[in-house]
Design an enzyme around this catalytic site. Structure first.
Site, PDB file in Angstrom:
ATOM      1  N   LYS A  22       0.838  -1.212   0.000  1.00  0.00           N
ATOM      2  CA  LYS A  22       0.000   0.000   0.000  1.00  0.00           C
ATOM      3  C   LYS A  22       0.866   1.253   0.000  1.00  0.00           C
ATOM      4  O   LYS A  22       0.655   2.166  -0.797  1.00  0.00           O
ATOM      5  CB  LYS A  22      -0.906  -0.004   1.246  1.00  0.00           C
ATOM      6  CG  LYS A  22      -1.597   1.319   1.503  1.00  0.00           C
ATOM      7  CD  LYS A  22      -2.498   1.275   2.728  1.00  0.00           C
ATOM      8  CE  LYS A  22      -1.847   1.549   4.048  1.00  0.00           C
ATOM      9  NZ  LYS A  22      -1.508   2.962   4.310  1.00  0.00           N
ATOM     10  N   ASN A  23       1.829   1.300   0.921  1.00  0.00           N
ATOM     11  CA  ASN A  23       2.584   2.545   1.092  1.00  0.00           C
ATOM     12  C   ASN A  23       3.649   2.779   0.022  1.00  0.00           C
ATOM     13  O   ASN A  23       4.330   3.808   0.041  1.00  0.00           O
ATOM     14  CB  ASN A  23       3.189   2.602   2.505  1.00  0.00           C
ATOM     15  CG  ASN A  23       2.101   2.781   3.547  1.00  0.00           C
ATOM     16  OD1 ASN A  23       0.953   3.090   3.210  1.00  0.00           O
ATOM     17  ND2 ASN A  23       2.439   2.573   4.810  1.00  0.00           N
ATOM     18  N   CYS A 117      -6.284  12.977  13.264  1.00  0.00           N
ATOM     19  CA  CYS A 117      -5.965  11.600  12.913  1.00  0.00           C
ATOM     20  C   CYS A 117      -5.933  10.787  14.192  1.00  0.00           C
ATOM     21  O   CYS A 117      -5.540  11.285  15.246  1.00  0.00           O
ATOM     22  CB  CYS A 117      -4.602  11.577  12.234  1.00  0.00           C
ATOM     23  SG  CYS A 117      -3.991   9.927  11.950  1.00  0.00           S
ATOM     24  N   ARG A 122       0.158  14.530  13.433  1.00  0.00           N
ATOM     25  CA  ARG A 122       0.620  14.380  12.051  1.00  0.00           C
ATOM     26  C   ARG A 122       0.564  15.686  11.255  1.00  0.00           C
ATOM     27  O   ARG A 122      -0.154  15.784  10.256  1.00  0.00           O
ATOM     28  CB  ARG A 122      -0.164  13.268  11.351  1.00  0.00           C
ATOM     29  CG  ARG A 122      -0.048  11.947  12.073  1.00  0.00           C
ATOM     30  CD  ARG A 122      -0.806  10.845  11.384  1.00  0.00           C
ATOM     31  NE  ARG A 122      -0.082  10.273  10.267  1.00  0.00           N
ATOM     32  CZ  ARG A 122      -0.569   9.311   9.492  1.00  0.00           C
ATOM     33  NH1 ARG A 122      -1.756   8.826   9.702  1.00  0.00           N
ATOM     34  NH2 ARG A 122       0.132   8.845   8.490  1.00  0.00           N
ATOM     35  N   ASP A 309       4.226   0.529  12.156  1.00  0.00           N
ATOM     36  CA  ASP A 309       3.069  -0.147  11.555  1.00  0.00           C
ATOM     37  C   ASP A 309       2.944  -1.618  11.961  1.00  0.00           C
ATOM     38  O   ASP A 309       1.964  -2.275  11.596  1.00  0.00           O
ATOM     39  CB  ASP A 309       3.127  -0.040  10.019  1.00  0.00           C
ATOM     40  CG  ASP A 309       2.855   1.376   9.541  1.00  0.00           C
ATOM     41  OD1 ASP A 309       2.344   2.192  10.336  1.00  0.00           O
ATOM     42  OD2 ASP A 309       3.160   1.668   8.367  1.00  0.00           O
ATOM     43  N   ARG A 401      -8.834  -0.543   4.312  1.00  0.00           N
ATOM     44  CA  ARG A 401      -7.957   0.466   3.705  1.00  0.00           C
ATOM     45  C   ARG A 401      -6.588  -0.130   3.394  1.00  0.00           C
ATOM     46  O   ARG A 401      -5.897   0.374   2.516  1.00  0.00           O
ATOM     47  CB  ARG A 401      -7.768   1.649   4.658  1.00  0.00           C
ATOM     48  CG  ARG A 401      -9.032   2.431   4.909  1.00  0.00           C
ATOM     49  CD  ARG A 401      -8.743   3.620   5.761  1.00  0.00           C
ATOM     50  NE  ARG A 401      -7.535   4.284   5.274  1.00  0.00           N
ATOM     51  CZ  ARG A 401      -6.775   5.099   5.979  1.00  0.00           C
ATOM     52  NH1 ARG A 401      -7.077   5.357   7.223  1.00  0.00           N
ATOM     53  NH2 ARG A 401      -5.713   5.645   5.451  1.00  0.00           N
TER      54      ARG A 401
HETATM   55  N1  EPU Z   1       5.786  14.762  11.026  1.00  0.00           N
HETATM   56  C1  EPU Z   1       5.917  16.089  11.335  1.00  0.00           C
HETATM   57  N2  EPU Z   1       5.791  17.008  10.312  1.00  0.00           N
HETATM   58  C2  EPU Z   1       5.574  16.650   9.027  1.00  0.00           C
HETATM   59  C3  EPU Z   1       5.454  15.265   8.720  1.00  0.00           C
HETATM   60  C4  EPU Z   1       5.566  14.349   9.750  1.00  0.00           C
HETATM   61  O1  EPU Z   1       6.125  16.451  12.491  1.00  0.00           O
HETATM   62  O2  EPU Z   1       5.468  17.523   8.162  1.00  0.00           O
HETATM   63  C5  EPU Z   1       5.901  13.748  12.109  1.00  0.00           C
HETATM   64  C6  EPU Z   1       4.591  12.949  12.318  1.00  0.00           C
HETATM   65  O3  EPU Z   1       3.677  13.652  13.114  1.00  0.00           O
HETATM   66  C7  EPU Z   1       5.112  11.676  12.968  1.00  0.00           C
HETATM   67  C8  EPU Z   1       6.482  11.495  12.303  1.00  0.00           C
HETATM   68  O4  EPU Z   1       6.815  12.751  11.715  1.00  0.00           O
HETATM   69  O5  EPU Z   1       5.267  11.864  14.336  1.00  0.00           O
HETATM   70  C9  EPU Z   1       6.545  10.437  11.229  1.00  0.00           C
HETATM   71  O6  EPU Z   1       5.439  10.556  10.364  1.00  0.00           O
HETATM   72  P1  EPU Z   1       5.549  10.326   8.803  1.00  0.00           P
HETATM   73  O7  EPU Z   1       5.421  11.637   8.099  1.00  0.00           O
HETATM   74  O8  EPU Z   1       6.748   9.500   8.488  1.00  0.00           O
HETATM   75  O9  EPU Z   1       4.238   9.492   8.514  1.00  0.00           O
HETATM   76  P2  EPU Z   1       3.448   9.493   7.143  1.00  0.00           P
HETATM   77  O10 EPU Z   1       4.393   9.739   6.045  1.00  0.00           O
HETATM   78  O11 EPU Z   1       2.248  10.348   7.270  1.00  0.00           O
HETATM   79  C10 EPU Z   1       3.781   6.972   6.556  1.00  0.00           C
HETATM   80  C11 EPU Z   1       2.891   5.790   6.322  1.00  0.00           C
HETATM   81  C12 EPU Z   1       2.275   5.368   7.657  1.00  0.00           C
HETATM   82  C13 EPU Z   1       3.417   5.012   8.609  1.00  0.00           C
HETATM   83  C14 EPU Z   1       4.368   6.196   8.761  1.00  0.00           C
HETATM   84  C15 EPU Z   1       5.585   5.900   9.608  1.00  0.00           C
HETATM   85  C16 EPU Z   1       2.163   6.122   4.054  1.00  0.00           C
HETATM   86  C17 EPU Z   1       1.056   6.450   3.114  1.00  0.00           C
HETATM   87  N3  EPU Z   1       1.859   6.144   5.353  1.00  0.00           N
HETATM   88  O12 EPU Z   1       2.946   7.996   7.082  1.00  0.00           O
HETATM   89  O13 EPU Z   1       1.494   4.226   7.409  1.00  0.00           O
HETATM   90  O14 EPU Z   1       2.901   4.670   9.869  1.00  0.00           O
HETATM   91  O15 EPU Z   1       4.824   6.627   7.454  1.00  0.00           O
HETATM   92  O16 EPU Z   1       6.298   4.837   9.092  1.00  0.00           O
HETATM   93  O17 EPU Z   1       3.280   5.832   3.635  1.00  0.00           O
HETATM   94  C18 EPU Z   1      -0.213   2.654   7.821  1.00  0.00           C
HETATM   95  O18 EPU Z   1       0.090   2.102   6.747  1.00  0.00           O
HETATM   96  O19 EPU Z   1      -0.995   2.133   8.655  1.00  0.00           O
HETATM   97  C19 EPU Z   1       0.365   3.952   8.142  1.00  0.00           C
HETATM   98  C20 EPU Z   1      -0.142   4.757   9.062  1.00  0.00           C
END
Ligand code: EPU
Length: 422
Positions: A22-23, A117, A122, A309, A401
Protein backbone atom coordinates in the site's frame (compact mmCIF):
# COMPACT_ATOMS: atom_id res chain seq x y z
CA UNK A 1 -21.21 -1.10 8.59
CA UNK A 2 -19.31 -4.38 8.10
CA UNK A 3 -17.88 -6.22 11.09
CA UNK A 4 -15.62 -9.25 11.45
CA UNK A 5 -16.82 -12.17 13.54
CA UNK A 6 -13.91 -14.28 14.74
CA UNK A 7 -13.73 -17.48 16.80
CA UNK A 8 -10.67 -18.74 18.62
CA UNK A 9 -8.64 -20.45 15.91
CA UNK A 10 -5.44 -22.26 15.40
CA UNK A 11 -2.76 -23.22 15.21
CA UNK A 12 -2.88 -21.51 11.80
CA UNK A 13 -1.23 -23.50 9.08
CA UNK A 14 -0.64 -22.85 5.37
CA UNK A 15 0.53 -20.33 2.85
CA UNK A 16 -0.71 -16.89 1.73
CA UNK A 17 0.46 -14.58 -1.03
CA UNK A 18 1.64 -11.11 -0.04
CA UNK A 19 -0.03 -8.26 -1.96
CA UNK A 20 1.67 -5.18 -3.38
CA UNK A 21 2.65 -2.59 -0.77
CA UNK A 22 0.00 0.00 0.00
CA UNK A 23 2.58 2.54 1.09
CA UNK A 24 4.59 2.08 -2.12
CA UNK A 25 1.58 2.06 -4.45
CA UNK A 26 0.01 5.28 -3.13
CA UNK A 27 3.07 7.51 -3.77
CA UNK A 28 3.71 5.81 -7.12
CA UNK A 29 0.13 6.54 -8.24
CA UNK A 30 0.62 10.18 -7.14
CA UNK A 31 3.99 10.22 -8.92
CA UNK A 32 2.17 9.49 -12.21
CA UNK A 33 1.10 13.16 -12.05
CA UNK A 34 4.69 14.14 -12.91
CA UNK A 35 4.70 12.16 -16.15
CA UNK A 36 2.99 13.57 -19.28
CA UNK A 37 2.42 10.11 -20.70
CA UNK A 38 0.67 6.83 -20.01
CA UNK A 39 2.07 4.74 -17.13
CA UNK A 40 1.26 1.12 -16.18
CA UNK A 41 1.51 0.03 -12.55
CA UNK A 42 1.27 -3.67 -11.62
CA UNK A 43 1.04 -5.52 -8.28
CA UNK A 44 -1.42 -2.85 -7.11
CA UNK A 45 -3.32 -4.11 -4.04
CA UNK A 46 -7.12 -3.98 -4.15
CA UNK A 47 -7.65 -1.64 -1.20
CA UNK A 48 -9.91 1.25 -0.29
CA UNK A 49 -6.92 3.62 -0.12
CA UNK A 50 -6.03 2.71 -3.71
CA UNK A 51 -9.62 3.34 -4.78
CA UNK A 52 -9.51 6.74 -3.04
CA UNK A 53 -6.27 7.67 -4.84
CA UNK A 54 -7.67 6.54 -8.18
CA UNK A 55 -10.82 8.64 -7.52
CA UNK A 56 -8.65 11.63 -6.69
CA UNK A 57 -6.62 11.30 -9.89
CA UNK A 58 -9.82 10.72 -11.87
CA UNK A 59 -11.35 13.86 -10.36
CA UNK A 60 -8.31 15.79 -11.62
CA UNK A 61 -8.98 14.58 -15.15
CA UNK A 62 -6.54 11.65 -15.39
CA UNK A 63 -7.60 8.83 -17.72
CA UNK A 64 -7.50 5.59 -15.75
CA UNK A 65 -8.11 1.96 -16.63
CA UNK A 66 -7.82 -0.99 -14.27
CA UNK A 67 -7.76 -4.56 -15.58
CA UNK A 68 -8.84 -7.75 -13.81
CA UNK A 69 -5.29 -8.27 -12.46
CA UNK A 70 -5.27 -4.80 -10.84
CA UNK A 71 -2.85 -3.43 -13.40
CA UNK A 72 -3.59 0.29 -13.35
CA UNK A 73 -2.94 2.44 -16.41
CA UNK A 74 -2.85 6.20 -15.82
CA UNK A 75 -2.61 8.97 -18.36
CA UNK A 76 -2.31 12.48 -16.90
CA UNK A 77 -1.76 14.35 -20.19
CA UNK A 78 -5.01 16.28 -20.02
CA UNK A 79 -5.67 17.22 -16.41
CA UNK A 80 -8.54 19.60 -15.71
CA UNK A 81 -8.08 20.32 -11.98
CA UNK A 82 -5.10 20.81 -9.67
CA UNK A 83 -7.08 20.51 -6.43
CA UNK A 84 -7.18 17.71 -3.84
CA UNK A 85 -10.51 18.37 -2.09
CA UNK A 86 -11.26 17.92 1.62
CA UNK A 87 -13.77 15.12 1.11
CA UNK A 88 -11.04 12.84 -0.32
CA UNK A 89 -8.08 14.02 1.79
CA UNK A 90 -10.02 13.60 5.06
CA UNK A 91 -10.61 9.91 4.32
CA UNK A 92 -6.97 9.34 3.39
CA UNK A 93 -4.03 11.49 4.49
CA UNK A 94 -1.84 10.04 1.74
CA UNK A 95 -3.82 12.23 -0.72
CA UNK A 96 -1.34 14.93 0.27
CA UNK A 97 1.17 13.09 -1.94
CA UNK A 98 -0.29 14.87 -4.99
CA UNK A 99 1.03 18.19 -3.62
CA UNK A 100 4.66 17.86 -4.79
CA UNK A 101 3.96 16.44 -8.27
CA UNK A 102 1.22 19.00 -9.11
CA UNK A 103 3.32 21.95 -7.96
CA UNK A 104 6.41 20.73 -9.84
CA UNK A 105 4.67 20.04 -13.14
CA UNK A 106 2.02 22.77 -13.26
CA UNK A 107 3.45 25.45 -10.94
CA UNK A 108 0.28 25.39 -8.86
CA UNK A 109 -1.50 23.10 -6.36
CA UNK A 110 -4.29 23.22 -3.80
CA UNK A 111 -4.44 20.43 -1.25
CA UNK A 112 -6.82 20.25 1.66
CA UNK A 113 -5.34 19.90 5.13
CA UNK A 114 -6.31 16.43 6.33
CA UNK A 115 -7.49 17.35 9.82
CA UNK A 116 -7.27 15.13 12.88
CA UNK A 117 -5.96 11.60 12.91
CA UNK A 118 -6.47 8.69 15.30
CA UNK A 119 -2.75 8.02 15.82
CA UNK A 120 -1.26 11.48 16.32
CA UNK A 121 -1.30 15.12 15.27
CA UNK A 122 0.62 14.38 12.05
CA UNK A 123 1.32 17.96 10.90
CA UNK A 124 2.49 18.73 7.36
CA UNK A 125 4.98 21.47 8.24
CA UNK A 126 7.94 19.60 6.71
CA UNK A 127 6.11 19.09 3.39
CA UNK A 128 5.31 22.82 3.32
CA UNK A 129 8.80 23.97 4.36
CA UNK A 130 10.29 21.68 1.71
CA UNK A 131 8.20 23.22 -1.09
CA UNK A 132 9.12 26.71 0.17
CA UNK A 133 12.81 25.75 0.14
CA UNK A 134 12.35 24.80 -3.54
CA UNK A 135 11.08 28.34 -4.20
CA UNK A 136 7.29 27.91 -4.00
CA UNK A 137 4.98 30.43 -2.39
CA UNK A 138 2.90 28.36 0.03
CA UNK A 139 -0.04 29.72 2.05
CA UNK A 140 -2.37 27.87 4.36
CA UNK A 141 -5.87 29.34 4.11
CA UNK A 142 -9.48 28.14 4.24
CA UNK A 143 -8.28 24.71 5.35
CA UNK A 144 -6.17 24.31 2.22
CA UNK A 145 -2.47 24.41 1.41
CA UNK A 146 -2.29 26.72 -1.62
CA UNK A 147 1.03 26.73 -3.43
CA UNK A 148 2.36 28.37 -6.54
CA UNK A 149 5.67 28.53 -8.37
CA UNK A 150 4.86 30.21 -11.70
CA UNK A 151 8.49 30.14 -12.84
CA UNK A 152 9.10 26.58 -11.68
CA UNK A 153 10.89 25.13 -8.67
CA UNK A 154 14.62 25.48 -8.06
CA UNK A 155 16.80 22.76 -6.45
CA UNK A 156 18.12 23.34 -2.92
CA UNK A 157 19.79 21.63 0.03
CA UNK A 158 17.02 20.67 2.47
CA UNK A 159 17.41 19.14 5.93
CA UNK A 160 14.15 17.74 7.23
CA UNK A 161 13.78 18.27 10.99
CA UNK A 162 12.04 14.90 11.54
CA UNK A 163 12.24 11.72 9.51
CA UNK A 164 9.00 11.69 7.52
CA UNK A 165 8.06 9.10 4.91
CA UNK A 166 5.47 10.97 2.85
CA UNK A 167 7.34 14.25 3.47
CA UNK A 168 10.48 12.77 1.88
CA UNK A 169 8.39 11.38 -0.98
CA UNK A 170 6.56 14.65 -1.61
CA UNK A 171 9.71 16.80 -1.68
CA UNK A 172 11.58 14.19 -3.75
CA UNK A 173 8.79 14.21 -6.36
CA UNK A 174 8.74 18.02 -6.45
CA UNK A 175 12.53 18.17 -6.82
CA UNK A 176 12.41 15.70 -9.73
CA UNK A 177 11.29 18.58 -11.99
CA UNK A 178 13.11 21.46 -10.22
CA UNK A 179 15.91 23.34 -11.99
CA UNK A 180 19.28 22.10 -10.70
CA UNK A 181 20.19 19.73 -7.90
CA UNK A 182 18.39 19.06 -4.62
CA UNK A 183 19.96 17.26 -1.70
CA UNK A 184 17.53 15.93 0.90
CA UNK A 185 19.14 15.31 4.27
CA UNK A 186 17.60 13.26 7.09
CA UNK A 187 15.42 11.50 4.51
CA UNK A 188 13.25 8.51 5.39
CA UNK A 189 15.06 5.29 4.34
CA UNK A 190 11.91 3.15 4.04
CA UNK A 191 11.87 0.63 1.15
CA UNK A 192 8.70 2.36 -0.10
CA UNK A 193 10.65 5.62 -0.61
CA UNK A 194 13.25 3.67 -2.59
CA UNK A 195 10.52 2.02 -4.66
CA UNK A 196 9.06 5.42 -5.56
CA UNK A 197 12.54 6.63 -6.61
CA UNK A 198 13.07 3.49 -8.73
CA UNK A 199 9.72 4.09 -10.43
CA UNK A 200 10.50 7.76 -11.13
CA UNK A 201 13.98 6.88 -12.44
CA UNK A 202 12.39 4.36 -14.78
CA UNK A 203 10.28 7.27 -16.08
CA UNK A 204 13.44 9.34 -16.70
CA UNK A 205 14.01 11.11 -13.37
CA UNK A 206 17.52 11.35 -11.92
CA UNK A 207 17.38 10.35 -8.26
CA UNK A 208 20.20 8.68 -6.34
CA UNK A 209 20.63 7.66 -2.71
CA UNK A 210 16.97 6.72 -2.06
CA UNK A 211 16.95 4.13 0.74
CA UNK A 212 19.66 6.11 2.57
CA UNK A 213 19.32 9.28 4.63
CA UNK A 214 20.68 11.54 1.86
CA UNK A 215 18.84 11.62 -1.45
CA UNK A 216 20.21 13.58 -4.40
CA UNK A 217 17.84 14.65 -7.14
CA UNK A 218 19.01 16.21 -10.40
CA UNK A 219 15.99 18.01 -11.78
CA UNK A 220 14.96 17.10 -15.33
CA UNK A 221 12.63 18.78 -17.80
CA UNK A 222 9.04 17.52 -17.80
CA UNK A 223 9.47 16.40 -21.43
CA UNK A 224 12.31 14.13 -20.32
CA UNK A 225 9.81 12.02 -18.37
CA UNK A 226 8.07 9.22 -20.25
CA UNK A 227 5.66 6.37 -19.60
CA UNK A 228 6.78 3.01 -18.26
CA UNK A 229 5.52 -0.28 -16.81
CA UNK A 230 6.35 -0.77 -13.16
CA UNK A 231 5.49 -3.29 -10.46
CA UNK A 232 5.16 -2.20 -6.81
CA UNK A 233 7.18 -4.01 -4.10
CA UNK A 234 5.49 -6.51 -1.74
CA UNK A 235 3.83 -5.24 1.43
CA UNK A 236 6.23 -5.94 4.33
CA UNK A 237 3.60 -4.97 6.92
CA UNK A 238 0.96 -7.28 5.48
CA UNK A 239 3.54 -10.10 5.37
CA UNK A 240 4.55 -9.36 8.96
CA UNK A 241 0.92 -9.39 10.09
CA UNK A 242 0.33 -12.93 8.72
CA UNK A 243 3.57 -14.15 10.30
CA UNK A 244 2.41 -12.80 13.67
CA UNK A 245 -0.90 -14.63 13.06
CA UNK A 246 1.17 -17.81 12.79
CA UNK A 247 3.20 -16.99 15.91
CA UNK A 248 0.28 -15.99 18.13
CA UNK A 249 -1.62 -19.21 17.32
CA UNK A 250 1.50 -21.43 17.72
CA UNK A 251 1.20 -22.42 14.07
CA UNK A 252 3.22 -22.69 10.87
CA UNK A 253 2.65 -20.03 8.23
CA UNK A 254 4.38 -19.28 4.93
CA UNK A 255 4.10 -15.94 3.17
CA UNK A 256 5.13 -15.99 -0.48
CA UNK A 257 5.97 -13.17 -2.91
CA UNK A 258 7.43 -11.27 0.05
CA UNK A 259 10.60 -9.19 0.25
CA UNK A 260 12.56 -10.73 3.16
CA UNK A 261 15.47 -8.19 3.15
CA UNK A 262 12.99 -5.39 3.94
CA UNK A 263 11.71 -7.31 7.01
CA UNK A 264 14.88 -8.10 8.97
CA UNK A 265 13.80 -6.31 12.12
CA UNK A 266 10.37 -7.92 12.12
CA UNK A 267 11.87 -11.37 11.53
CA UNK A 268 14.42 -10.87 14.34
CA UNK A 269 11.60 -10.08 16.78
CA UNK A 270 9.68 -13.17 15.66
CA UNK A 271 12.82 -15.29 16.27
CA UNK A 272 13.13 -13.69 19.70
CA UNK A 273 9.52 -14.73 20.31
CA UNK A 274 10.59 -18.32 19.73
CA UNK A 275 9.72 -18.77 16.05
CA UNK A 276 11.84 -20.76 13.68
CA UNK A 277 12.12 -18.63 10.53
CA UNK A 278 13.27 -20.02 7.20
CA UNK A 279 13.67 -17.99 4.03
CA UNK A 280 13.67 -19.43 0.56
CA UNK A 281 13.81 -16.85 -2.21
CA UNK A 282 10.78 -14.63 -1.71
CA UNK A 283 9.02 -17.01 0.71
CA UNK A 284 9.26 -16.81 4.48
CA UNK A 285 8.10 -19.65 6.72
CA UNK A 286 7.45 -19.19 10.42
CA UNK A 287 7.15 -22.32 12.54
CA UNK A 288 6.34 -22.16 16.26
CA UNK A 289 6.53 -25.97 16.57
CA UNK A 290 3.41 -25.74 18.73
CA UNK A 291 5.13 -23.60 21.39
CA UNK A 292 3.70 -20.59 23.19
CA UNK A 293 5.42 -17.36 22.02
CA UNK A 294 7.74 -15.47 24.38
CA UNK A 295 7.05 -11.79 25.06
CA UNK A 296 9.34 -9.33 23.25
CA UNK A 297 10.50 -5.77 23.92
CA UNK A 298 10.08 -3.31 21.07
CA UNK A 299 11.02 0.30 20.40
CA UNK A 300 9.49 1.66 17.19
CA UNK A 301 11.55 4.04 15.03
CA UNK A 302 12.01 4.89 11.35
CA UNK A 303 13.46 2.24 9.01
CA UNK A 304 15.64 0.21 9.35
CA UNK A 305 14.48 0.07 12.97
CA UNK A 306 11.26 -1.61 14.07
CA UNK A 307 8.23 -0.22 12.15
CA UNK A 308 5.45 1.57 14.00
CA UNK A 309 3.07 -0.15 11.56
CA UNK A 310 3.86 -3.54 13.22
CA UNK A 311 3.65 -2.31 16.81
CA UNK A 312 -0.02 -3.14 17.43
CA UNK A 313 0.32 -6.66 16.01
CA UNK A 314 3.25 -7.42 18.36
CA UNK A 315 1.26 -5.99 21.27
CA UNK A 316 -1.41 -8.61 20.49
CA UNK A 317 1.34 -11.26 20.52
CA UNK A 318 2.65 -10.05 23.90
CA UNK A 319 -0.81 -10.30 25.50
CA UNK A 320 -0.70 -14.12 25.25
CA UNK A 321 3.05 -14.65 25.35
CA UNK A 322 5.17 -16.06 28.14
CA UNK A 323 6.57 -13.28 30.32
CA UNK A 324 6.50 -9.50 30.21
CA UNK A 325 6.99 -7.38 27.09
CA UNK A 326 7.57 -3.63 26.86
CA UNK A 327 6.64 -1.62 23.77
CA UNK A 328 7.82 1.95 23.34
CA UNK A 329 6.20 3.93 20.50
CA UNK A 330 8.44 6.79 19.36
CA UNK A 331 6.96 7.67 15.95
CA UNK A 332 3.34 8.62 16.74
CA UNK A 333 2.17 10.08 20.04
CA UNK A 334 -1.21 8.37 20.23
CA UNK A 335 -0.84 4.92 18.75
CA UNK A 336 -2.00 2.74 21.64
CA UNK A 337 -5.77 2.83 21.13
CA UNK A 338 -5.79 -0.92 20.48
CA UNK A 339 -4.38 -1.52 24.00
CA UNK A 340 -7.65 -0.42 25.64
CA UNK A 341 -9.64 -2.71 23.36
CA UNK A 342 -7.29 -5.63 24.15
CA UNK A 343 -7.81 -4.92 27.86
CA UNK A 344 -11.54 -5.36 27.22
CA UNK A 345 -10.57 -8.83 26.01
CA UNK A 346 -8.82 -9.50 29.33
CA UNK A 347 -5.28 -8.46 28.38
CA UNK A 348 -3.00 -7.27 31.19
CA UNK A 349 -1.47 -4.08 29.77
CA UNK A 350 -0.18 -1.06 31.69
CA UNK A 351 0.06 2.16 29.71
CA UNK A 352 2.25 5.06 30.67
CA UNK A 353 2.91 7.85 28.16
CA UNK A 354 4.44 6.15 25.09
CA UNK A 355 5.16 2.84 26.84
CA UNK A 356 2.97 -0.26 27.09
CA UNK A 357 3.94 -3.14 29.36
CA UNK A 358 2.04 -6.41 28.87
CA UNK A 359 2.05 -9.51 31.03
CA UNK A 360 1.10 -12.44 28.89
CA UNK A 361 -1.92 -14.60 29.70
CA UNK A 362 -2.60 -18.09 28.34
CA UNK A 363 -5.68 -16.85 26.49
CA UNK A 364 -7.80 -13.73 26.04
CA UNK A 365 -11.61 -13.64 26.21
CA UNK A 366 -13.82 -12.77 23.24
CA UNK A 367 -15.62 -9.41 23.41
CA UNK A 368 -17.11 -6.83 21.07
CA UNK A 369 -14.24 -4.46 20.15
CA UNK A 370 -13.82 -1.46 17.94
CA UNK A 371 -11.10 -0.75 15.39
CA UNK A 372 -9.65 2.76 15.62
CA UNK A 373 -7.08 2.74 12.83
CA UNK A 374 -5.71 0.38 10.23
CA UNK A 375 -3.00 -1.45 12.19
CA UNK A 376 -5.04 -1.37 15.40
CA UNK A 377 -7.81 -3.24 13.61
CA UNK A 378 -5.35 -5.87 12.37
CA UNK A 379 -4.08 -6.34 15.93
CA UNK A 380 -7.61 -6.89 17.24
CA UNK A 381 -8.19 -9.57 14.61
CA UNK A 382 -4.97 -11.28 15.78
CA UNK A 383 -6.02 -11.01 19.42
CA UNK A 384 -9.42 -12.50 18.53
CA UNK A 385 -7.71 -15.61 17.14
CA UNK A 386 -6.48 -16.41 20.67
CA UNK A 387 -9.57 -15.32 22.58
CA UNK A 388 -11.94 -17.87 24.07
CA UNK A 389 -15.35 -17.73 22.40
CA UNK A 390 -16.31 -15.11 19.88
CA UNK A 391 -15.01 -11.62 19.12
CA UNK A 392 -16.81 -9.10 16.96
CA UNK A 393 -14.51 -6.42 15.52
CA UNK A 394 -16.46 -3.30 14.56
CA UNK A 395 -15.47 -0.45 12.20
CA UNK A 396 -13.44 -2.68 9.96
CA UNK A 397 -13.52 -0.12 7.18
CA UNK A 398 -10.13 0.73 8.66
CA UNK A 399 -8.84 -2.74 7.84
CA UNK A 400 -10.16 -2.58 4.27
CA UNK A 401 -7.96 0.47 3.71
CA UNK A 402 -4.81 -1.61 4.02
CA UNK A 403 -5.39 -5.39 3.95
CA UNK A 404 -6.53 -7.08 0.77
CA UNK A 405 -9.13 -9.83 1.48
CA UNK A 406 -7.94 -10.31 5.07
CA UNK A 407 -10.69 -12.71 6.02
CA UNK A 408 -10.12 -14.86 2.93
CA UNK A 409 -6.38 -15.02 3.55
CA UNK A 410 -6.85 -15.89 7.23
CA UNK A 411 -9.47 -18.52 6.35
CA UNK A 412 -6.94 -19.99 3.92
CA UNK A 413 -4.70 -20.50 6.99
CA UNK A 414 -7.52 -22.17 8.91
CA UNK A 415 -8.91 -19.24 10.91
CA UNK A 416 -12.57 -19.06 11.77
CA UNK A 417 -13.47 -15.56 10.58
CA UNK A 418 -16.36 -14.13 8.67
CA UNK A 419 -17.55 -10.73 7.52
CA UNK A 420 -20.95 -9.70 8.80
CA UNK A 421 -22.81 -6.89 7.05
CA UNK A 422 -25.05 -4.32 8.65
N1 EPU B 1 5.79 14.76 11.03
C1 EPU B 1 5.92 16.09 11.33
N2 EPU B 1 5.79 17.01 10.31
C2 EPU B 1 5.57 16.65 9.03
C3 EPU B 1 5.45 15.26 8.72
C4 EPU B 1 5.57 14.35 9.75
O1 EPU B 1 6.13 16.45 12.49
O2 EPU B 1 5.47 17.52 8.16
C5 EPU B 1 5.90 13.75 12.11
C6 EPU B 1 4.59 12.95 12.32
O3 EPU B 1 3.68 13.65 13.11
C7 EPU B 1 5.11 11.68 12.97
C8 EPU B 1 6.48 11.50 12.30
O4 EPU B 1 6.81 12.75 11.71
O5 EPU B 1 5.27 11.86 14.34
C9 EPU B 1 6.55 10.44 11.23
O6 EPU B 1 5.44 10.56 10.36
P1 EPU B 1 5.55 10.33 8.80
O7 EPU B 1 5.42 11.64 8.10
O8 EPU B 1 6.75 9.50 8.49
O9 EPU B 1 4.24 9.49 8.51
P2 EPU B 1 3.45 9.49 7.14
O10 EPU B 1 4.39 9.74 6.05
O11 EPU B 1 2.25 10.35 7.27
C10 EPU B 1 3.78 6.97 6.56
C11 EPU B 1 2.89 5.79 6.32
C12 EPU B 1 2.28 5.37 7.66
C13 EPU B 1 3.42 5.01 8.61
C14 EPU B 1 4.37 6.20 8.76
C15 EPU B 1 5.58 5.90 9.61
C16 EPU B 1 2.16 6.12 4.05
C17 EPU B 1 1.06 6.45 3.11
N3 EPU B 1 1.86 6.14 5.35
O12 EPU B 1 2.95 8.00 7.08
O13 EPU B 1 1.49 4.23 7.41
O14 EPU B 1 2.90 4.67 9.87
O15 EPU B 1 4.82 6.63 7.45
O16 EPU B 1 6.30 4.84 9.09
O17 EPU B 1 3.28 5.83 3.63
C18 EPU B 1 -0.21 2.65 7.82
O18 EPU B 1 0.09 2.10 6.75
O19 EPU B 1 -0.99 2.13 8.65
C19 EPU B 1 0.36 3.95 8.14
C20 EPU B 1 -0.14 4.76 9.06
Amino acid sequence: MDKLLIQRSGPLNGCVRVSGAKNATLPILAGCLLVPDSVRIANVPHLNDVTTTVSLLGRMGAKITIDEHMVVEIDTRNLTSLVAPYELVKTMRASVLVFGPLLARFGCAEVSLPGGCAIGARPLNIHIEGMRALGADVQVEDGYIKASAPNGLVGADITMSTVTVTGTENIMMAAALAKGTTRLFNSACEPEVEDLANFLNQCGAKISGAGTSTITIEGVDVDDLHGTSYSAIPDRIEAGTYLVAGAITRGKVTVRDANPPSMLNILDKLREAGAEISIEGDSITLDMKGKRPKAVDIVTAPYPDFPTDMQAQFMALNTVAEGKGTIVETVFENRFMHANEMMRMGADIKLEANTAVSKGKELLKGAPVMATDLRASASLVLAALVAEGETMVDRIYHIDRGYECIEEKLRQLGASIQRVSG
